[in-house]
Structures are given as structure tokens and as C-alpha cells.
Design an enzyme around this catalytic site. Structure first.
Site, short mmCIF file in Angstrom:
data_model
loop_
_atom_site.label_atom_id
_atom_site.label_comp_id
_atom_site.label_asym_id
_atom_site.label_seq_id
_atom_site.Cartn_x
_atom_site.Cartn_y
_atom_site.Cartn_z
N CYS A 1 -10.81 -13.35 3.60
CA CYS A 1 -11.17 -13.19 5.16
C CYS A 1 -11.75 -11.79 5.37
O CYS A 1 -11.60 -10.93 6.10
CB CYS A 1 -9.69 -13.17 5.91
SG CYS A 1 -9.18 -14.86 6.21
N LYS B 1 3.96 -10.13 7.52
CA LYS B 1 3.50 -9.43 6.60
C LYS B 1 4.75 -8.30 6.25
O LYS B 1 4.60 -7.36 5.41
CB LYS B 1 2.21 -8.94 6.79
CG LYS B 1 1.11 -9.76 6.72
CD LYS B 1 -0.29 -9.32 6.93
CE LYS B 1 -1.54 -10.28 7.05
NZ LYS B 1 -1.54 -11.09 6.09
N GLN C 1 -1.64 -4.42 6.88
CA GLN C 1 -1.33 -4.32 5.13
C GLN C 1 -0.55 -2.84 4.96
O GLN C 1 -0.18 -2.53 3.97
CB GLN C 1 -2.49 -4.41 4.50
CG GLN C 1 -3.33 -5.47 4.45
CD GLN C 1 -2.50 -6.87 3.87
OE1 GLN C 1 -1.52 -6.37 3.04
NE2 GLN C 1 -2.95 -7.75 4.32
#
Length: 411
Positions: A365, A225, A202
Site C-alpha cells: 500500500c 497493529k 507503524q
């Protein structure tokens, strides 16, 4: 100064509608959109350059190998690794973390040892260590979070001990957007003779990453991502550690010599890249990195901060909306998770979808973390630099309309 509206033109997916409404794509924590440059790079490879690497003795193969290894060098520069041999291509963050658990972990964790992770971890940085601890009869310990979702540094002092062998922590949380104090955790881990594994999935779209400044022993992230293709990821590992670790998979490419009853492994990083690699994925990832570098990660970080500073106070001000984590927008890196009264998050996400707003609903998750918030799931809106205030306003308006449709969602 970057023309952010011009940047949006590089992402054709943003130009479409969803349910006859303007698309506000706010599920970037799940996967980012891909700029035209990345898509074109994949098409060009398959149409003009398609051949295998490291094996052929003809010109096309030489050139493909050179481009593939140049991609590795570009990744090295992007995260400020010391040597390109420290860059291993994988299928994504999940495989990268499993690789470390199955090799370094298997080799170094013994009964009675400790593995320390935080409560903020994605399942990809939880289950491999959970299962390793079970297999090795080791102890898995969780670092607590403060009420605002930040890692509790006082608890860290209690949890990391001389028995600790591995500390595994997210760089940026995928539910609360919290930034972990990786450098402080690494210092304490190293003082006790442990190594630190960082889940950077992230972080790489939002922050400049310097693995040496972080003192990370391993750092894992996914291409999809950060504007790249799916199916390509990276594991960074310190050379001294990688050289001591056994292979993760066996087969072609990762061997130096094969005899009937004995084989010798190739050097790093190839020792960990069995079989034909995801060549197109590596080239696409390199293209994504070039795109990010052209804009500048500092500019992207500033843009992300501006968008969250605009969205979060307005989101928190809506009656009946509960935002999880810190009240400080700077501690919501790309992510704002919330609920509306006692409406089910899936109902909220479906209602937002009808207004053209794409968000994620569920436990993301990260079940232990979400359960610690006192709920089973949340709605998650996640931003990227190609979003704008209009996307934020569309989300806020859709939330108000959702409340009205469900009579406020309050009992």
C-alpha cells in the site's frame, strides 16, 4: 530484565505450526498478534458486560460507559495527550486520516493552497490528500527521500512554503522502516502557518510516543497493529483544532439537540463518534496498552533494535539479496524489505511460507515509494518484540533454501 521467551507464551498463535514447520510470524507491520489478556478482555465483555454506553440509566450501562471512557483516558496517557477529549475513537488509522481530510481539510484548504506529504507514505496518508487537492484545486507536493530512504531535509525547506496548509507524514515508514524527523517538520510547518498530521500506525508498537513533544497537530494509529483488536483506532487532535472542525458523520450520539430543521452537535470527542461505538474494541485496546506498559515501551524499543541489529547484517550478507533503505539497522524500525535477484516477491513469499515463515509480498500500500525503488513489489519481513533470533535464523535459512530451489534466482 524482561524474559522475552516467557513473553512469547502470552501469544498462543506462536505455538502452532505452518506447513508442518515451526511458525516464524514476520508480518507484524500488517497486523500484530494478540496476547491472551486482550482476547480474554473481549470475551469477558461479551459474556459479562455487554451493553451500550452513554445511554442507559441502569447499572450495567453506567459501568460500561465508565470503562469505555477510562479506555480513552488510558490512550491519552499512552501518547501523552493533554486532555482525554483530544482522543477520538475511530475504526483505524485510515478512518482517522480521512476524518481530518474531510473536516479540517475541507474547511481550511482553498484553491492554490499546498498540501505537502512525503514519498514514504502509505496509501492511507496519500490518497485522502490527493483527492482533497483535486477537489479543492490545491497543489499536492511530495518531499523527496535520500538514497537511504530518509526524508530529505533540504527538500523539505523547498517544499513547505507560506502556501502550505497541511503537512502529512508517516512517523515510521511501513516499507523501509524509516523514522521521520516529525519534530523538525512540525516546527517548519508551524512557522509557515500550516498544521502537521502524523500517521503513527507503524510507530506505536515500537516506540514511546509523545504527541506533545512531537508538536503533532493530529496523530493517527490503529489498535490491531499494537496488540489490540481490529476495527478500533485513534485520532488524536489538538483541542483547539477539534473544536473548530465540523462532524465527520451524522446520527446518534454525536448530537446535543435535534429539531425538525436544525441540530446542535455534542462536545468533543463525542461530536466525532456517531452511532454505537466499538465498545469491545476500545476495551481491548486499553488491555493492549496495559500489556505494553507492563513491559515498558523503552524495553520494547531496545528489544526491537537488538533483533534488527541481529537480522539486517545477515540478510544483507546473503548473495543475491537486495535490502532496501538504510544500511543502518536503527533506521529499519521493525521492517526489512528485500528482493532476491529477479525472483518475483510473491514466489519468494510462497516459498518462505512452505518453510513456516510468514512475510508480506507486494507494494505494501505504498506504490509511489516502491516504484521509486525501481521495482513493483518487495518481500517485507517485519519484527515485533515477541519475535526472537530463532525466527530470524529461520527466515535466513528459508531464503537460502529458496535461492537453491530457484537456482539462485539470478540471470
Amino acid at each position: 530484565m524482561t524474559d522475552w521467551e516467557r513473553v512469547r507464551d502470552d501469544f498462543p498463535e506462536l505455538q502452532q505450526t505452518m506447513n508442518d514447520e515451526r511458525l516464524a510470524y514476520l508480518d507484524n507491520a500488517a497486523t500484530s498478534l494478540k496476547p491472551t489478556a486482550v482476547v480474554n478482555r473481549l470475551v469477558n465483555f461479551y459474556q459479562q458486560e455487554n451493553t451500550n454506553v452513554h445511554r442507559g440509566t441502569y447499572q450495567l450501562s453506567f459501568e460500561a460507559t465508565e470503562r469505555y471512557e477510562r479506555s480513552r483516558e488510558l490512550v491519552k496517557e499512552f501518547i501523552h495527550a493533554q486532555d482525554q477529549r483530544e482522543i477520538i475513537f475511530t475504526r483505524g488509522t485510515t478512518e482517522s486520516l480521512n476524518l481530518v481530510a474531510a473536516t479540517y481539510g475541507e474547511q481550511n484548504v482553498r484553491p492554490g493552497d499546498e498540501i505537502v506529504i512525503s514519498l514514504a507514505e502509505h496509501h492511507s496518508n496519500l490518497i485522502p490528500w490527493q483527492q482533497l487537492a483535486i477537489k479543492k484545486h490545491a497543489t499536492l507536493k511530495y518531499i523527496k527521500l535520500n538514497p537511504d530512504g530518509q526524508i530529505d531535509l533540504d527538500d523539505v525547506q523547498q517544499k513547505i512554503t507560506p502556501k502550505t496548509k497541511i503537512v502529512a507524514v508517516t512517523h515510521v515508514g511501513n516499507v523501509l522502516g524509516n523514522l521521520s524527523p516529525v519534530k523538525k517538520l512540525a516546527r517548519l510547518a508551524h512557522q509557515h502557518g500550516a498544521i502537521i498530521v502524523v500517521d503513527g500506525a507503524q510507530a506505536v508498537l515500537h516506540l514511546p510516543v509523545d504527541v506533545q513533544a512531537l508538536s503533532a497537530d493530529f496523530y493517527a494509529f490503529s489498535g490491531h497493529k499494537m496488540l489490540g483488536p481490529t476495527g478500533i483506532g485513534v485520532l488524536y487532535g489538538k483541542q483547539s483544532l477539534l473544536e473548530q472542525m465540523p462532524p465527520y458523520q451524522f446520527g446518534g450520539e454525536m448530537i446535543e439537540d435535534v429539531q425538525l430543521y436544525h441540530s446542535d452537535w455534542d462536545q468533543i470527542p463525542h461530536k466525532f463518534e456517531a452511532g454505537t461505538p466499538n465498545i469491545a474494541g476500545a476495551l481491548g485496546l486499553a488491555s493492549a496498552i496495559k500489556y505494553l506498559q507492563k513491559i515498558g515501551m523503552k524495553s520494547i524499543q531496545t528489544r526491537d533494535e537488538e533483533l534488527m541489529a541481529y537480522l539486517l547484517p545477515k540478510l544483507e550478507a546473503i548473495l543475491g539479496v537486495k535490502v532496501y533503505g538504510s544500511e543502518n539497522p536503527s533506521q529499519h524500525i521493525g521492517v526489512a524489505s528485500f528482493n532476491i535477484g529477479d525472483l518475483h516477491p510473491h514466489d519468494v513469499a510462497t516459498a518462505l511460507d512452505m518453510e513456516g515463515v510468514a512475510v508480506r509480498a507486494g507494494h505494501h500500500c505504498a506504490e509511489p515509494l516502491v516504484h521509486s525503488l525501481g521495482v513493483n513489489s518487495t518481500v517485507r519481513a517485519s519484527l515485533a518484540f515477541y519475535n526472537n533470533q530463532e525466527d530470524c535464523d529461520q527466515l535466513l535459512k528459508a531464503i537460502e533454501e529458496t535461492k537453491e530451489f530457484f537456482n539462485g534466482g539470478l540471470r
